[in-house]
Design an enzyme around this catalytic site. Structure first.
Site, short mmCIF file in Angstrom:
data_model
loop_
_atom_site.label_atom_id
_atom_site.label_comp_id
_atom_site.label_asym_id
_atom_site.label_seq_id
_atom_site.Cartn_x
_atom_site.Cartn_y
_atom_site.Cartn_z
N LYS A 94 -25.38 9.73 9.18
CA LYS A 94 -24.25 10.13 8.84
C LYS A 94 -24.04 11.79 9.66
O LYS A 94 -25.57 12.40 10.42
CB LYS A 94 -24.94 11.19 7.59
CG LYS A 94 -25.54 9.75 6.62
CD LYS A 94 -25.91 10.53 5.18
CE LYS A 94 -26.78 9.25 4.34
NZ LYS A 94 -27.63 8.44 4.43
N TYR B 71 -31.73 13.48 8.94
CA TYR B 71 -32.99 13.05 8.43
C TYR B 71 -34.27 13.21 9.52
O TYR B 71 -35.29 12.44 9.89
CB TYR B 71 -33.27 11.45 8.35
CG TYR B 71 -32.38 11.37 6.82
CD1 TYR B 71 -32.24 12.72 6.33
CD2 TYR B 71 -32.29 9.35 6.09
CE1 TYR B 71 -30.90 12.20 4.77
CE2 TYR B 71 -31.32 9.56 5.24
CZ TYR B 71 -30.22 10.69 4.63
OH TYR B 71 -29.60 9.98 3.57
N ASP C 69 -29.92 2.60 5.42
CA ASP C 69 -29.34 3.79 5.67
C ASP C 69 -30.02 5.22 5.74
O ASP C 69 -30.74 5.51 6.03
CB ASP C 69 -29.20 4.67 4.36
CG ASP C 69 -28.00 5.60 3.66
OD1 ASP C 69 -27.20 5.39 4.06
OD2 ASP C 69 -28.89 6.51 4.03
N HIS D 219 -21.52 13.49 5.47
CA HIS D 219 -23.05 13.91 4.75
C HIS D 219 -23.10 14.70 3.48
O HIS D 219 -23.37 14.86 2.07
CB HIS D 219 -24.33 13.99 5.07
CG HIS D 219 -25.95 14.50 4.87
ND1 HIS D 219 -26.57 14.02 5.95
CD2 HIS D 219 -26.06 14.17 3.85
CE1 HIS D 219 -27.51 13.67 5.18
NE2 HIS D 219 -27.79 14.09 3.81
#
Ligand code: A2P
Length: 301
Positions: free
Chosen positions: A73, A48, A43, A104
């Site tokens: 996301k 990120y 994931d 998200h």
């Protein structure tokens, strides 16, 4: 490994590696180790900023793409352009498709320039720059179109409360029920209302921060330490197996090879021990670890 079924018919492995807060190099090593140890589910998220390394590790793992389940996301600044944002994510990941593409947060944001695209842009007064002329219903309408391209096998949401899910499902433009809703879940935030609503509507729930995230108080808790000793496993294993027994996907994050392997351990948690973990909230009360300030935007009720 145990799997659940999405409303698309696809299977999703119940344990996945979380990569939030993994720096680029950590993410590469973590994903490579995880896949070598048997993880089939990774994931990540555009926000990120580690998609390139996650993708490189997937490629270097040598495991056929179709044996892995990969999620990324859509960040808030791209709510008006999910198709382009997914193309960018896929290019970074070096993949032709993701298995699951999630919104998200339900909050659309305004980026004034490229450098703000993967940030949380703020106004001069410090508040977050929310796109008040847009909403998650419109974002979802655009995300639905992605399915026909095959670039995401399933679409879903993240950080959606029951109220926001109801708003989404009732919208005229909504023709696809989200395949998943990824939210923070652990014993002090069991999210029973979300689980009940999602189970009723065929939405798979995914738990992020299942270990209580950085500096987790769970690792200092005496009840959990005693239960871990009794079961001959780590506290992390207890928390992960408590989640598995509750029937949703669990996404523990680690960048430590030994812990990554440890977190894959499935045990037979007794009803008595399960109840003790569930009962922690009676002792400590509710606790949410991830609570960005989205101003007046209704996220958690
Ligand atoms: P590390 O990456 O150094 O292993 P969450 O999944 O709730 O976000 O929690 C992640 C945090 O828990 C990270 O700080 C991670 O540190 C730590 N962690 C992950 N697995 C374990 C484990 N098996 N034992 C102890 N700490 C762990």
């Amino acid at each position: 490994m145990a799997v659940l079924k999405l409303n698309t018919g696809a299977e999703i492995p119940q344990i996945g590696l979380g990569t939030w807060r993994s720096t680029s190099e950590e993410a590469y090593n973590a994903v490579k180790t995880a896949i070598a140890k048997g993880y089939k589910h990774i994931d990540t998220a555009a926000m990120y900023k580690n998609e390139a390394e996650v993708g490189r590790a997937i490629k270097d793992s040598g495991i056929p793409r179709e044996e892995l389940f990969v999620t990324t996301k859509l960040w808030g600044t791209s709510h008006r352009t999910p198709q382009t944002a997914l193309d960018t994510s896929l290019a970074k990941l070096g993949l032709d498709y993701v298995d699951l593409y999630l919104m998200h947060w339900p909050v659309p944001l305004v980026a004034e320039n490229e450098s703000e695209l993967l940030e949380i842009p703020t106004n001069p007064d410090g508040s977050r720059r929310i796109d008040n002329d847009w909403d998650f219903i419109k974002t979802w309408e655009l995300m639905q179109k992605i399915l026909a391209t095959g670039k995401a096998k399933a679409i879903g949401v993240s950080n959606f409360s029951v109220n926001n899910l109801k708003t989404l499902l009732l919208a005229n433009s909504t023709t696809v029920v989200p395949a998943a809703n990824q939210v923070e879940i652990h014993p002090l935030l069991p999210q029973n209302d979300i689980l009940e609503y999602c189970n009723k509507n065929g939405i798979v729930v995914e738990a992020y921060s299942p270990l209580g995230t950085v500096d987790s108080p769970y690792f200092k808790d005496e009840t959990l330490s005693a239960l871990a000793t009794k079961n001959g496993v780590s506290v992390a294993s207890l928390l992960i197996n408590w989640a598995l027994k509750r029937g949703y996907v669990v996404l523990p994050k680690s960048s430590n090879p030994k812990r990554i392997e440890d977190n894959l351990k499935e045990i037979d948690l007794s009803e008595e021990d399960f109840a003790k973990i569930t009962g922690l909230i009676d002792q400590f009360g509710e606790r949410r670890f991830v609570q960005p300030n989205w101003g007046s935007f209704p996220i958690f009720e």
